[in-house]
Design a protein around this motif. Structure first.
Motif, PDB file in Angstrom:
ATOM      1  N   VAL A  59      -1.027 -15.008  72.408  1.00 32.91           N
ATOM      2  CA  VAL A  59      -2.164 -14.374  71.735  1.00 32.91           C
ATOM      3  C   VAL A  59      -1.995 -12.850  71.667  1.00 32.91           C
ATOM      4  O   VAL A  59      -2.255 -12.237  70.616  1.00 32.91           O
ATOM      5  N   PRO A  60      -1.544 -12.169  72.750  1.00 29.17           N
ATOM      6  CA  PRO A  60      -1.337 -10.712  72.630  1.00 29.17           C
ATOM      7  C   PRO A  60      -0.294 -10.309  71.603  1.00 29.17           C
ATOM      8  O   PRO A  60      -0.271  -9.146  71.173  1.00 29.17           O
ATOM      9  N   MET A  61       0.574 -11.240  71.176  1.00 32.26           N
ATOM     10  CA  MET A  61       1.555 -10.891  70.153  1.00 32.26           C
ATOM     11  C   MET A  61       0.887 -10.519  68.835  1.00 32.26           C
ATOM     12  O   MET A  61       1.482  -9.802  68.013  1.00 32.26           O
ATOM     13  N   LEU A  62      -0.335 -10.975  68.627  1.00 31.09           N
ATOM     14  CA  LEU A  62      -1.057 -10.600  67.409  1.00 31.09           C
ATOM     15  C   LEU A  62      -1.351  -9.101  67.389  1.00 31.09           C
ATOM     16  O   LEU A  62      -1.553  -8.523  66.316  1.00 31.09           O
ATOM     17  N   GLY A  63      -1.366  -8.474  68.560  1.00 35.06           N
ATOM     18  CA  GLY A  63      -1.613  -7.042  68.622  1.00 35.06           C
ATOM     19  C   GLY A  63      -0.471  -6.193  68.103  1.00 35.06           C
ATOM     20  O   GLY A  63      -0.620  -4.964  67.999  1.00 35.06           O
ATOM     21  N   ASN A  64       0.656  -6.806  67.747  1.00 35.16           N
ATOM     22  CA  ASN A  64       1.760  -6.035  67.174  1.00 35.16           C
ATOM     23  C   ASN A  64       1.405  -5.426  65.828  1.00 35.16           C
ATOM     24  O   ASN A  64       2.150  -4.580  65.317  1.00 35.16           O
ATOM     25  N   ILE A  65       0.276  -5.839  65.245  1.00 38.24           N
ATOM     26  CA  ILE A  65      -0.167  -5.214  63.999  1.00 38.24           C
ATOM     27  C   ILE A  65      -0.423  -3.726  64.183  1.00 38.24           C
ATOM     28  O   ILE A  65      -0.385  -2.937  63.237  1.00 38.24           O
ATOM     29  N   VAL A  66      -0.652  -3.315  65.446  1.00 38.83           N
ATOM     30  CA  VAL A  66      -0.891  -1.899  65.743  1.00 38.83           C
ATOM     31  C   VAL A  66       0.320  -1.058  65.354  1.00 38.83           C
ATOM     32  O   VAL A  66       0.178   0.116  64.966  1.00 38.83           O
ATOM     33  N   ALA A  67       1.520  -1.632  65.420  1.00 35.80           N
ATOM     34  CA  ALA A  67       2.725  -0.880  65.071  1.00 35.80           C
ATOM     35  C   ALA A  67       2.736  -0.462  63.606  1.00 35.80           C
ATOM     36  O   ALA A  67       3.487   0.449  63.235  1.00 35.80           O
ATOM     37  N   PHE A  68       1.928  -1.099  62.777  1.00 35.93           N
ATOM     38  CA  PHE A  68       1.881  -0.779  61.348  1.00 35.93           C
ATOM     39  C   PHE A  68       0.557  -0.130  60.957  1.00 35.93           C
ATOM     40  O   PHE A  68       0.228  -0.069  59.777  1.00 35.93           O
ATOM     41  N   GLN A  69      -0.202   0.348  61.945  1.00 35.35           N
ATOM     42  CA  GLN A  69      -1.507   0.950  61.691  1.00 35.35           C
ATOM     43  C   GLN A  69      -1.599   2.319  62.346  1.00 35.35           C
ATOM     44  O   GLN A  69      -0.845   2.633  63.280  1.00 35.35           O
ATOM     45  N   ASP A  70      -2.535   3.095  61.855  1.00 34.48           N
ATOM     46  CA  ASP A  70      -2.986   4.295  62.569  1.00 34.48           C
ATOM     47  C   ASP A  70      -4.154   3.847  63.439  1.00 34.48           C
ATOM     48  O   ASP A  70      -5.317   4.112  63.138  1.00 34.48           O
ATOM     49  N   VAL A  83      -0.388   2.017  57.849  1.00 38.19           N
ATOM     50  CA  VAL A  83       0.506   3.132  57.530  1.00 38.19           C
ATOM     51  C   VAL A  83       1.919   2.656  57.242  1.00 38.19           C
ATOM     52  O   VAL A  83       2.833   3.475  57.094  1.00 38.19           O
ATOM     53  N   GLY A  84       2.123   1.345  57.171  1.00 34.80           N
ATOM     54  CA  GLY A  84       3.449   0.814  56.870  1.00 34.80           C
ATOM     55  C   GLY A  84       4.443   1.090  57.993  1.00 34.80           C
ATOM     56  O   GLY A  84       4.181   0.799  59.160  1.00 34.80           O
ATOM     57  N   ALA A  86       5.519   4.068  58.928  1.00 37.25           N
ATOM     58  CA  ALA A  86       5.457   5.474  59.346  1.00 37.25           C
ATOM     59  C   ALA A  86       5.627   5.613  60.857  1.00 37.25           C
ATOM     60  O   ALA A  86       6.265   6.568  61.328  1.00 37.25           O
ATOM     61  N   ASN A  87       5.063   4.684  61.626  1.00 37.10           N
ATOM     62  CA  ASN A  87       5.208   4.767  63.079  1.00 37.10           C
ATOM     63  C   ASN A  87       6.667   4.591  63.500  1.00 37.10           C
ATOM     64  O   ASN A  87       7.137   5.256  64.433  1.00 37.10           O
ATOM     65  N   PHE A  88       7.390   3.718  62.831  1.00 31.33           N
ATOM     66  CA  PHE A  88       8.799   3.516  63.163  1.00 31.33           C
ATOM     67  C   PHE A  88       9.634   4.737  62.775  1.00 31.33           C
ATOM     68  O   PHE A  88      10.571   5.097  63.497  1.00 31.33           O
ATOM     69  N   GLN A  89       9.306   5.365  61.650  1.00 29.73           N
ATOM     70  CA  GLN A  89      10.033   6.577  61.258  1.00 29.73           C
ATOM     71  C   GLN A  89       9.816   7.693  62.269  1.00 29.73           C
ATOM     72  O   GLN A  89      10.765   8.393  62.649  1.00 29.73           O
ATOM     73  N   GLU A  90       8.580   7.843  62.732  1.00 33.50           N
ATOM     74  CA  GLU A  90       8.308   8.863  63.748  1.00 33.50           C
ATOM     75  C   GLU A  90       8.958   8.511  65.072  1.00 33.50           C
ATOM     76  O   GLU A  90       9.435   9.395  65.803  1.00 33.50           O
ATOM     77  N   LEU A  91       8.994   7.221  65.388  1.00 33.74           N
ATOM     78  CA  LEU A  91       9.618   6.773  66.640  1.00 33.74           C
ATOM     79  C   LEU A  91      11.117   7.074  66.645  1.00 33.74           C
ATOM     80  O   LEU A  91      11.648   7.628  67.619  1.00 33.74           O
ATOM     81  N   PHE A  92      11.803   6.731  65.571  1.00 33.01           N
ATOM     82  CA  PHE A  92      13.248   6.927  65.518  1.00 33.01           C
ATOM     83  C   PHE A  92      13.628   8.404  65.406  1.00 33.01           C
ATOM     84  O   PHE A  92      14.786   8.771  65.675  1.00 33.01           O
ATOM     85  N   ALA A  93      12.678   9.242  65.014  1.00 39.09           N
ATOM     86  CA  ALA A  93      12.945  10.677  64.941  1.00 39.09           C
ATOM     87  C   ALA A  93      12.629  11.405  66.235  1.00 39.09           C
ATOM     88  O   ALA A  93      12.863  12.614  66.345  1.00 39.09           O
ATOM     89  N   ASP A  94      12.128  10.673  67.236  1.00 35.12           N
ATOM     90  CA  ASP A  94      11.744  11.283  68.508  1.00 35.12           C
ATOM     91  C   ASP A  94      12.938  11.293  69.455  1.00 35.12           C
ATOM     92  O   ASP A  94      13.450  10.227  69.827  1.00 35.12           O
ATOM     93  N   ASP A 293      -1.045   7.596  71.561  1.00 36.36           N
ATOM     94  CA  ASP A 293      -0.282   7.273  70.348  1.00 36.36           C
ATOM     95  C   ASP A 293      -0.024   5.761  70.322  1.00 36.36           C
ATOM     96  O   ASP A 293       1.090   5.289  70.567  1.00 36.36           O
ATOM     97  N   TRP A 294      -1.073   5.013  70.013  1.00 34.38           N
ATOM     98  CA  TRP A 294      -0.991   3.560  70.107  1.00 34.38           C
ATOM     99  C   TRP A 294       0.037   2.988  69.131  1.00 34.38           C
ATOM    100  O   TRP A 294       0.750   2.038  69.458  1.00 34.38           O
ATOM    101  N   GLY A 295       0.101   3.529  67.945  1.00 36.39           N
ATOM    102  CA  GLY A 295       1.059   3.029  66.967  1.00 36.39           C
ATOM    103  C   GLY A 295       2.494   3.244  67.395  1.00 36.39           C
ATOM    104  O   GLY A 295       3.352   2.364  67.230  1.00 36.39           O
TER     105      GLY A 295
END
Length: 330
Positions: A59-70, A83-84, A86-94, A293-295
């Motif tokens: 059930v907590p796997m449904l919370g992965n939608i946060v990775a695509f949200q602000d 936000v599509g 965007a969180n992954f782009q910011e993550l990989f640039a960190d 920074d939940w996303g």
């Protein structure tokens, strides 16, 4: 007469009923309703475990939608804007993310080299003991640290290897400078590995002891009659007997290679600094929970889960290539 009798009796000309290779008629498939009724006791015993995994893992796997949200906790999943990637782009640039990845892989490599074979070595050592009473006593002593929390483990190592610990006080009494291993970033990787070995070597040993208990003793006797010494008996009889278990545990370990321990690193992160102790689990915690920074935190956790699943698949395929079953069959 024979042809006329055959024509008058169609049953004699009809082909026989299909039978199994054993000569018996094929078994009918038992309906699902009947199987559920016959095995309701086992299903009832399995229900709490299935409920646990469903509630705390699936059930907590449904919370992965946060990775695509602000995501904002005050407005919830439904109203948080998408936000599509965007969180992954910011993550990989960190740069801190890639530093945590490097630390995680370094700690995982050390644990794979030093910790993974340690339970097997201990199991072989205990299995070589003659007295069963000594075996049970040593087994009980070495696996008890598994039930000690990481808080107590770190506190124990602090009392022994810290700046005011037992070793430092002994060195001061002898006229040497104190040795503070707990706050030295250079020795931190080996410290972490030593803590894991001390805590969980006995727990991993139990699996190998169970595998060694199923080895046919006549194989050892035949090898001894043929002139094989202890080392050759271990190489040609013992190790092949536990090869399947070892490969299965290796597959599971490779799948969990990015999880090197959250609580252990969180308790010692401030002592050695974030650059030395930041791993993916603590990166997710600090960015998602502490900094809000939940996303970003969810994106890092999702990347970790996907990479772990791919590692299990690749390691299992490698086990099949070597003729072993692995975690699941093809």
């Amino acid at each position: 007469m024979t042809s006329a009798a055959t024509a008058r009796s169609p049953r004699a000309a009809s082909p026989p009923e299909p039978r199994a290779a054993t000569g018996r008629p094929p078994l009918r498939r038992v309906p699902l309703r009947v199987r559920l009724r016959n095995n309701w006791v086992m299903l009832a015993l399995m229900a709490p475990g299935l409920l646990f995994f469903a509630v705390f893992f699936y059930v907590p796997m449904l919370g992965n939608i946060v990775a695509f949200q602000d995501y904002q906790p005050f407005i919830g999943f439904k109203d948080s804007p998408l936000v599509g990637l965007a969180n992954f782009q910011e993550l990989f640039a960190d740069p801190a993310f890639w530093e945590s990845v490097r630390n995680t892989l370094a700690f995982a490599a050390l644990q794979l080299i030093f910790f993974f074979p340690a339970p097997l070595a201990l199991a072989l050592l205990i299995n070589s003991l003659v007295s069963s009473r000594v075996k049970r006593f040593v087994q009980s002593v070495v696996y008890l640290p598994h039930f000690i929390s990481w808080v107590l483990v770190v506190a124990l190592f602090q009392q022994v290897m810290g700046g005011a610990g037992l070793i430092s006080n002994f060195l001061r009494d002898q006229g040497f400078s104190a040795l503070d291993v707990m706050t030295d970033p250079g020795t931190f990787p080996m410290l972490i590995t030593a803590q894991v070995i001390w805590k969980d070597i006995g727990w991993g040993m139990i699996i190998y002891l169970a595998a060694l208990a199923n080895v046919d003793q006549s194989l050892y006797e035949s090898a001894a009659v043929d002139g094989a010494g202890p080392w050759r008996r271990m190489w040609h009889v013992t190790l092949p007997a536990v090869r399947g278990v070892t490969i299965m545990l290796l597959v599971l370990r490779l799948g969990d290679v990015l999880s090197v321990g959250f609580e252990q690193f969180l308790l010692q992160r401030d002592a050695v600094g974030a650059r030395a102790a930041e791993v993916l689990d603590t990166y997710v915690y600090y960015h998602g929970v502490v900094y809000g920074d939940w996303g970003i935190g969810a994106a890092a956790g999702l990347v970790k889960g996907v990479v772990g699943a791919l590692m299990i698949w690749a390691a299992n395929r490698l086990a099949h290539a070597f003729g072993e079953q692995g975690v699941y069959s093809r």
